[in-house]
Design a protein around this motif. Structure first.
Motif, PDB file in Angstrom:
ATOM      1  N   THR A 233      -0.206  -6.196  47.634  1.00  0.00           N
ATOM      2  CA  THR A 233      -0.529  -4.859  48.103  1.00  0.00           C
ATOM      3  C   THR A 233       0.549  -4.384  49.073  1.00  0.00           C
ATOM      4  O   THR A 233       1.026  -5.158  49.897  1.00  0.00           O
TER       5      THR A 233
ATOM      6  N   THR B  96       1.710  -0.506  51.265  1.00  0.00           N
ATOM      7  CA  THR B  96       1.427   0.900  51.524  1.00  0.00           C
ATOM      8  C   THR B  96       2.680   1.549  52.102  1.00  0.00           C
ATOM      9  O   THR B  96       3.314   0.983  52.990  1.00  0.00           O
TER      10      THR B  96
ATOM     11  N   ARG C  62      -0.808   3.684  48.525  1.00  0.00           N
ATOM     12  CA  ARG C  62      -1.006   2.254  48.405  1.00  0.00           C
ATOM     13  C   ARG C  62      -0.764   1.834  46.966  1.00  0.00           C
ATOM     14  O   ARG C  62      -1.220   2.473  46.017  1.00  0.00           O
TER      15      ARG C  62
END
Ligand SMILES: [Zn+2]
Length: 496
Positions: free
Chosen positions: A180, A182, A188
Motif C-alpha cells: 500500500t 498513498t 491510495r
C-alpha cells in the motif's frame, strides 16, 4: 427634439416679425442641421458595449500533467440597434502549469473604441491518480510453505510525487502480501501478491541403528526403524513405508527400503541391509557301532519305575522327554541316577497355551528346564517339541511359529530331537504289543541312527520294551541316551 425646434420657432416669430420669410427658413434649416450633426455625433460615440463570453466552462479541472487546451473566449462589440455586432480580437492573460497543482486564472479581454470587456476562467490542476505499484518476479526465489515470504522486489511511482518506493507499506497475511502507498494528494494504491509456495526439499530419512545389520538365524528381528523429518511437514516418521521384509529364521540377505513422501510430493528413500547368518552348530559326534536311541515322552508316570528296571536289566540307556506330572516328578532323579538322559518336553503339554506365541513357548520351556534342574541338579538342554517340530496343530494358534522356534531354540542353546521311528503308541495307546514291536523293529532297520518315539505312560508300551531290547542286543545294537552332541534328528518343519 421636435418639441425643442417648435419652441425656438415660436420665440423667433415673436421677437423678429420683420425678418423676411426666406431668410427665416434658411436660418431654421441651418440650425436644425447643426443640432442634428451634434446629436448624431454624441450618440455615435457612447452607444456601444464590448461583450466577452467564455467558450467552454467557467471552471476547468485538469488532471496533473494533462495538456491544457484553452477553449478560449469570444468578444463582440454591440453597436446601435439594427447594426451587426462587431467581432473583436480577444487577448488571454494568465498561464496554467499542468505540472504544478493549483488554481489558475485566465482573463480574457477585448477592447473597442475605448471600451473594454473582460471575463475570467478558473483552471484547477489536480491529482486524482493513485501511484502505480509494480511487483517484480524473480524465478529463482521461492517461499517454503510456512516460512515468511522472501521479497522479490517492487516499485511505486506517482506521476506527481515521483518515486514512492520507500513509502510502500507491506503486510503479509494468509499467503498474500499487500502493498500500500498513498501519494501527497491522498490517492491510495494497493496491490496484492499471492505468495507462491514451493517446497523442493524431500524429507530427511535417518536410519536408527546401522545401515547394515547382521543377525543369526533364530535371533528374531525387530526393525529399529527410521525417522523422517521434513522441512515443511515436520515429523513424518509415522508415514514411512517399508518395502521388503526380513525372515530372521532363514539365512539370507534382506534389503529393507524405507520411503516417505512429503505433502509437496518430494520422496525420500533409504535402505538397510540385513544379513541373516545361518546358525552354526558344532559337528555332532558319530556314535560307534549300531546304536538305538529309545525315547519316552510325556512321563514320568506310574509305569516309569518298571521301565527303569527293564532298561537296567539290559544296561540300556534311553532318553525321557518329560512333563510336569507332579505325583511322579521325583522319578526324574532316578532317571538321571540310572544314567539316562532327561530332556524337556513341556510343563503343561497344552498346545493352545505353549504355541500361543514364541514368548509363551519359551516361558514353558524354561519353566520345565528349571523343574528338571530342581529335581536332578542337571540343567538339560535337550528338548522335544510337543507334537514334534513338524506338528500342524500349532498352526491353529500361531501361524509360522514352528519355523521360528526350530531356529530360536537352537540359537538359545537347546538341542531338539524329533524321531525317525514311530512306535505308534501316540494315539491313546490303542495298539497291540505285536504291532508296537513290529513298528519299532522295522523302523530301526531303515535308519542309520534310529530315534524311536514311545510313551512310558502306557503299560503296554512299557511291557513291550523288553522284547525290543532283547531283539536289539541279539542284533548287535547298543541302546544309548541322547546328548547334546548326538546326531540330530529333525523333521522337515512345515513352513506354516
Ligand atoms: Zn508329548
Amino acid at each position: 427634439m421636435e418639441e425643442m425646434q417648435l419652441n425656438v420657432r415660436r420665440r423667433r416669430r415673436r421677437r423678429r416679425k420683420r425678418t423676411s420669410r426666406w431668410a427665416q427658413i434658411l436660418v431654421l434649416i441651418a440650425i436644425v442641421s447643426a443640432i442634428g450633426v451634434v446629436c448624431w455625433g454624441l450618440s455615435s460615440r457612447q452607444d456601444h458595449t464590448v461583450v466577452v463570453e467564455l467558450l467552454g466552462d467557467k471552471t476547468i479541472t485538469l488532471e496533473y500533467g494533462q495538456t491544457f487546451q484553452d477553449p478560449g473566449a469570444r468578444a463582440t462589440a454591440l453597436l446601435r440597434d439594427g447594426e451587426e455586432p462587431l467581432e473583436l480580437e480577444v487577448e488571454a492573460e494568465g498561464t496554467v502549469d499542468v505540472h504544478r497543482l493549483g488554481r489558475y486564472t485566465i482573463v480574457y479581454t477585448a477592447e473597442y473604441e475605448g471600451r473594454k470587456g473582460s471575463v475570467s476562467r478558473t483552471v484547477e490542476v489536480v491529482d486524482t491518480t493513485p501511484p502505480v505499484i509494480e511487483l517484480k518476479n524473480d524465478p529463482d526465489i521461492y517461499t517454503l510453505p510456512g516460512q515468511p515470504y522472501q521479497e522479490e522486489g517492487f516499485t511505486a511511482y506517482d506521476q506527481c510525487d515521483g518515486d514512492l518506493t520507500d513509502r510502500v507499506e507491506r503486510q503479509e497475511l494468509d499467503g498474500v502480501v499487500t502493498y500500500t502507498v498513498t501519494d501527497s494528494s491522498g490517492n491510495r494504491a494497493q496491490v496484492e501478491r499471492a505468495i507462491e509456495y514451493k517446497d523442493p526439499r524431500p524429507p530427511v530419512l535417518t536410519l536408527l541403528g546401522e545401515e547394515k545389520i547382521q543377525i543369526t538365524e533364530g535371533a528374531g528381528w525387530s526393525d529399529p526403524g527410521c525417522t523422517a523429518m521434513d522441512n515443511v511437514d515436520g515429523d513424518l516418521t509415522a508415514k514411512i513405508q517399508v518395502q521388503g521384509s526380513v525372515n530372521a529364521y532363514k539365512s539370507g540377505t534382506y534389503v529393507l527400503t524405507y520411503q516417505v513422501t512429503d505433502s509437496y510430493g518430494n520422496t525420500a528413500q533409504v535402505q538397510r541391509t540385513v544379513v541373516v547368518e545361518p546358525l552354526e552348530l558344532p559337528d555332532p559326534v558319530e556314535p560307534e557301532g549300531k546304536v538305538i536311541y529309545l525315547t519316552f515322552d510325556d512321563g514320568p508316570r506310574e509305569h516309569t519305575e518298571k521301565l527303569l528296571q527293564i532298561l537296567d536289566k539290559y544296561q540300556a540307556k534311553a532318553t525321557f522327554f518329560v512333563v510336569n506330572n507332579e505325583k511322579y516328578i521325583h522319578l526324574l532323579d532316578d532317571i538321571v541316577q540310572a544314567g539316562h538322559s532327561v530332556g524337556i518336553h513341556s510343563v503343561t503339554h497344552q498346545y493352545s497355551q505353549i504355541y500361543a506365541s514364541d514368548e509363551a513357548f519359551f516361558e514353558d520351556l524354561y519353566a520345565m528346564q528349571q523343574i528338571i534342574y530342581e529335581q536332578t541338579g542337571v540343567k538339560t538342554w535337550l528338548m522335544r517339541f510337543p507334537g514334534g517340530s513338524s506338528n500342524r496343530v500349532s498352526m491353529k494358534y500361531n501361524q509360522g511359529i514352528m519355523s521360528r522356534l526350530v531356529k530360536s531354540v537352537q540359537l538359545k542353546g537347546f538341542r531338539y530331537f524329533d524321531w525317525n521311528v514311530d512306535s505308534g503308541d501316540g494315539g491313546g495307546g490303542n495298539i497291540s504289543s505285536d504291532e508296537f514291536f513290529n513298528n519299532v523293529i522295522q523302523g530301526i532297520q531303515k535308519k542309520k541312527y534310529p530315534v524311536v518315539l514311545m510313551h512310558d505312560i502306557w503299560a503296554n508300551s512299557v511291557d513291550t520294551v523288553e522284547r525290543i531290547l532283547q531283539w536289539g542286543v541279539a542284533n548287535g545294537y547298543t541302546f544309548q541316551a541322547l546328548d547334546e552332541n548326538s546326531p540330530p534328528c529333525h523333521h522337515n518343519t512345515i513352513a506354516n
